[in-house]
Write an enzyme that holds these catalytic residues in place. Structure first.
Site, PDB file in Angstrom:
ATOM      1  CG  ASP A   1      -2.144  39.917  32.528  1.00 11.85           C
ATOM      2  OD1 ASP A   1      -1.379  39.896  33.515  1.00 11.85           O
ATOM      3  OD2 ASP A   1      -2.215  40.896  31.758  1.00 11.85           O
ATOM      4  CD  GLU A   2      -1.879  40.677  27.708  1.00 15.40           C
ATOM      5  OE1 GLU A   2      -2.684  41.048  26.853  1.00 15.40           O
ATOM      6  OE2 GLU A   2      -1.019  41.431  28.208  1.00 15.40           O
ATOM      7  CG  ASN A   3       3.206  32.676  30.735  1.00 13.31           C
ATOM      8  OD1 ASN A   3       4.175  32.873  29.999  1.00 13.31           O
ATOM      9  ND2 ASN A   3       3.078  31.595  31.486  1.00 13.31           N
TER      10      ASN A   3
ATOM     11  CG  HIS B   1       2.647  41.399  31.574  1.00 12.45           C
ATOM     12  ND1 HIS B   1       2.807  42.295  30.541  1.00 12.45           N
ATOM     13  CD2 HIS B   1       1.489  40.737  31.306  1.00 12.45           C
ATOM     14  CE1 HIS B   1       1.800  42.184  29.689  1.00 12.45           C
ATOM     15  NE2 HIS B   1       0.990  41.233  30.122  1.00 12.45           N
TER      16      HIS B   1
ATOM     17  CD  GLU C   1      -4.955  35.824  30.806  1.00 13.37           C
ATOM     18  OE1 GLU C   1      -4.628  36.460  29.792  1.00 13.37           O
ATOM     19  OE2 GLU C   1      -5.520  36.367  31.788  1.00 13.37           O
TER      20      GLU C   1
END
Length: 677
Positions: free
Chosen positions: A313-315, A250, A365
Site C-alpha cells: 500500500d501507499e507507494n 513503507h 493497491e
C-alpha cells in the site's frame, strides 16, 4: 429461531447475553445449576488442546463465580466417571487442523437442560467456540449460579474474521499480543494479522539478515522463539497468525539496514513521525529479490499459515519517478508506468512465495490486470475495492469501515457489512468475500492504552463477521457489548482497568477522591477526535511522545452521551416523555457541576490537565444553557431569542475539538434549538 430476532424472553425473562449472536438460539424451560458439584465428561475425540481449553474455561468460571470445582490428585479438573452423570458432556468428532487454517470447521451445537448440558462439535475448534458461548450464558440470581436451558446451533458466516495489530509505529510486546488473543477467542475471531515491518520499525528477528532487526527496531522486536510461542498460543485457541511484511513501500526500516536496495541513494534512518514516506525498494535491482527470497523463505518456515501479507500500500512512486534508470527499465520491459512496475514486483514476490508454499495477500493497491491468480486483495477502500477485486475473480477481505484506530462508534462498525443487504455483487462474487479484519494501526496507542482502542468495539465487528446478516439491532448490540466488555476484562484485557491509574497520573498528586470522580465523569463525556484529525491537533508528535494525556484517557463511544441522545429524543417527541425530561435535566445538572468543580480545582491539579480548561468552560456553559432550555420546555414556555442565541453559541463552542478530544453530545444538545436559521 434466528438470533437476528433475539428472543424477547430468553431465560427468566432476560434477553440473551451472547455475543456474537448464534446462528440459531431457542430458549427452553428451566436451568442447569452450577455448583461445586459441576462435572465434565469428554466423549469421542479428546486431545491436549481440548483439555487445555476446557481447563481455561473452567478456571474463568471459577474466578467469576467464586466456586471451586473438583480436582484430581494432580490438581487437574476431575472428569465425571460416566457421561450420564456429568453436568456437561463435550463430544468431538475429530481434532480439526493442528495449525488453524481457512477451511477449519468451527460449528457446534449446545443443548442445555435442567439435567445436563451437551456440547457437540465436528472439531476441537468448534468445541472451543461453544465453550465461549456457554461461559457467556453463565449467570446468577438470588438462587445461585446457573446456565439457562437453551438450544443453540451455531456456525460462522465468514471464514476470515480477523484483528490486525500494528506493532511497528508503537511497539507492542508479547504480553499485549497474548491477552488480545484471549479476547479474540472470547468473541470467536480467528485471524491475528501482525503488521511486522514499517517505516518506523522492523519487528521480527531475522537470523539470515540480522541487520534488519538490529538497525530497524530500537531493540524492540519479536525473537523467532517468541513468535513461535505466539503462534502456538494462538493455535491453542483456534486462531491463525498471518504476518505482514510491507513491501515495496513503507520500506524505511528495510533500507535503513540495506540502503543499496532503495530506489534513491541513502543513508536512511527509521522514521519517528507518521505519514506516507518516499523510501521504496528498487524492483529493478536483482539484489532485492535475493534478499526477499532469503528473508521470505525464512519467514515461511516460521509462520505456518498458508497466507503471507506483503502490504503493497501507499507507494507514492516519487523515488521511482525520480530515478532515470528505473524509468528506463519500465520502458524496456513495456511496463507502461509505475503501476506496471509495482505489478512486476508483485509477480516476482508471488513467485518467491509460491516457491515456499505461501499464498499472497496484500492491500488494494496490489490489484492490477497482471496480479497472479490466487492472490487475495485486502481492501481498505471498501465496497468499491471489494467489487473491483471480486469482479476480476480475486478473493477479498474487508477492512474499510473496521479501522478501529479512527475512534468511530461501535454502531458505525456494526452496520458495516462485507456483503451488505441489497448488495450488487453476484452470487459468484459474494463467494469470494472471505470476511473482514478490524485494524489497529498504532500511531496513537501504547501497551497501556491499546486494549481500550480495540475493545469492546471489536466485539461488534466480530458479531458482524460471525452472526447472520440480519442481526442488526443496534440498541441490543450495545446492551450485549457492555456485558461482553466485562467478560473481556475478566479474561485479562485492560480496556477498563487501565483508566483509573491513568486518570490518577493525569490529575497529579494533589488530586482528592472528589477530583478523581469528577475527572472520571468528564473523561466519560469526551471522545478522541475521529478519523485522522488527531495528527492535526497534536502536530509534531513522534514515537517518543508520551501517550498519557486527556485524549488517551478518552475512549470512543461515550455511553453518557448516547444516553442523553436517547432521552432527548423521547423528551422532544410528541407528546414529550416526562421521565426522559427529568433524566435529561439531571444529567445536564451533573455535567455542569462536574465542569465547575474541575475548573475550580485546576490550579491545584497537574499542569498536564491545564489543556482541559477550554473544554471544561465549554461544557459548563453548554450544560447550563441546555438545562435552561429544558426547564422552559417542561414549563411549557418558549425560550426568548436571546436564550436561543446564547444556547446555540454554547453548543457550537462545545462542538469544537480541543486537545484532540471532542464532545459527541454537542450535536445532540443542538437539537434543543434546531438548525441555524
Amino acid at each position: 429461531l434466528l438470533a437476528g430476532c433475539l428472543v424477547p424472553a430468553f431465560a427468566m425473562n432476560q434477553p440473551s447475553p451472547v455475543m456474537p449472536a448464534p446462528a440459531a438460539l431457542k430458549p427452553a424451560a428451566g436451568r442447569l445449576a452450577v455448583s461445586p458439584a459441576f462435572t465434565v465428561a469428554l466423549r469421542g475425540h479428546a486431545d491436549a488442546r481440548l483439555r487445555d481449553g476446557l481447563a481455561r474455561a473452567l478456571r474463568r468460571a471459577e474466578e467469576r463465580t467464586g466456586i471451586t470445582f473438583g480436582r484430581d490428585a494432580r490438581g487437574a479438573y476431575a472428569m465425571a466417571a460416566e457421561p450420564a452423570g456429568a453436568s456437561l458432556v463435550i463430544e468431538c468428532s475429530g481434532p480439526g487442523p493442528e495449525i488453524p487454517d481457512p477451511s477449519q470447521d468451527e460449528s457446534y451445537t449446545l443443548e442445555v437442560t435442567p439435567a445436563q448440558a451437551g456440547l457437540r462439535a465436528p472439531t476441537v475448534i468448534g468445541a472451543l467456540r461453544g465453550l465461549e458461548t456457554l461461559l457467556q450464558l453463565l449467570q446468577a440470581d438470588a438462587a445461585g449460579w446457573f446456565v439457562p436451558a437453551v438450544s443453540v446451533q451455531d456456525q460462522p458466516r465468514f471464514p476470515w474474521r480477523g484483528l490486525m495489530i500494528d506493532v511497528c509505529r508503537h511497539w507492542q510486546p508479547m504480553e499485549v499480543i497474548k491477552r488480545n488473543l484471549d479476547g479474540m477467542a472470547l468473541v470467536k475471531l480467528n485471524v491475528l494479522h501482525l503488521h511486522l515491518t514499517e517505516d518506523q520499525g522492523f519487528r521480527i528477528e531475522s537470523k539470515k539478515y540480522p541487520r534488519l532487526h538490529e538497525l530497524g527496531s530500537d531493540g524492540h522486536y519479536f525473537t523467532q522463539d517468541e513468535m513461535r510461542e505466539i503462534i502456538a498460543y494462538a493455535a491453542q485457541r483456534g486462531i491463525r497468525v498471518v504476518p505482514e511484511f510491507d513491501i515495496p513501500g513503507h520500506a524505511t526500516s528495510w533500507v535503513t539496514a540495506f540502503p543499496e536496495l532503495g530506489s534513491a541513494p541513502g543513508p536512511y534512518v527509521i522514521e519517528r513521525k507518521w505519514g506516507v514516506f518516499d523510501p521504496v525498494l528498487d524492483p529493478t535491482n536483482e539484489q532485492v529479490y535475493t534478499l526477499l527470497d532469503g528473508f521470505l523463505g525464512e519467514m515461511a518456515a516460521l509462520f505456518p499459515d498458508p497466507y503471507l501479507h506483503i502490504g503493497g500500500d501507499e507507494n507514492n512512486g516519487k523515488h521511482w519517478s525520480a530515478n532515470a534508470r528505473i524509468q528506463a527499465f519500465i520502458r524496456e520491459k513495456n511496463l507502461k508506468d509505475n503501476a506496471g512496475l509495482h505489478a512486476y514486483f508483485n509477480n516476482r514476490v508471488h513467485a518467491i512465495l509460491a516457491k515456499y508454499g505461501k499464498k499472497l495477500i496484500g492491500w488494494d493497491e496490489i490489484l492490477h490486470p497482471d496480479l497472479p491468480v490466487g492472490s487475495v486483495v485486502h481492501s481498505w477502500r471498501g465496497p468499491e475495492g471489494i467489487a473491483d477485486a471480486t469482479q476480476r475473480g480475486f478473493a477479498t477481505v474487508l477492512s474499510n469501515g473496521y479501522y478501529i484506530d479512527l475512534m468511530q462508534p461501535a454502531e458505525q462498525h456494526y452496520l458495516n457489512d462485507p456483503i451488505p443487504p441489497g448488495t450488487k455483487l453476484t452470487p459468484a462474487q459474494q463467494k469470494l468475500v472471505l470476511g473482514g479484519e478490524a485494524t489497529m494501526w498504532a500511531e496513537w496507542v501504547s501497551p497501556e492504552t491499546i486494549d481500550s482502542r480495540i475493545w469492546p468495539r471489536t466485539a461488534a465487528i466480530a458479531e458482524r463477521l460471525w452472526s447472520p446478516q440480519d442481526v442488526r439491532d443496534v440498541p441490543d448490540m450495545y446492551r450485549r457489548l457492555e456485558r461482553v466488555s466485562q467478560r473481556l476484562e475478566e479474561a485479562g484485557l485492560r480496556q477498563k482497568s487501565y483508566l483509573d491509574p491513568a486518570l490518577r497520573r493525569l490529575a497529579g498528586d494533589q488530586a482528592t477522591a472528589d477530583d478523581l470522580r469528577a475527572l472520571r465523569q468528564f473523561a466519560d463525556l469526551v471522545e478522541p477526535v475521529k478519523g485522522y484529525k488527531r495528527g492535526g491537533q497534536q502536530r509534531g508528535a513522534t514515537q517518543f511522545m508520551p501517550l498519557t494525556g486527556l485524549v488517551d484517557c478518552a475512549r470512543a463511544d461515550s455511553a453518557p452521551s448516547r444516553q442523553l441522545a436517547a432521552d432527548l429524543k423521547l423528551f422532544l417527541s410528541a407528546p414529550p416523555d416526562a421521565s426522559a425530561a427529568q433524566r435529561v435535566a439531571a444529567q445536564l445538572s451533573d455535567w455542569h457541576a462536574t465542569a465547575v468543580h474541575l475548573l475550580e480545582r485546576l490550579p491545584a491539579l497537574s499542569p498536564q490537565l491545564a489543556e482541559a480548561k477550554p473544554l471544561l468552560e465549554a461544557l459548563a456553559a453548554a450544560a447550563e444553557a441546555g438545562a435552561n432550555l429544558v426547564t422552559l420546555r417542561r414549563k411549557g414556555q418558549e425560550p426568548t431569542a436571546a436564550d436561543t442565541a446564547a444556547a446555540r453559541a454554547a453548543f457550537a463552542r462545545l462542538g469544537e475539538a480541543h486537545a484532540a478530544v471532542e464532545f459527541p453530545a454537542a450535536h445532540t444538545l443542538a437539537s434543543l434549538v434546531g438548525p441555524q436559521p
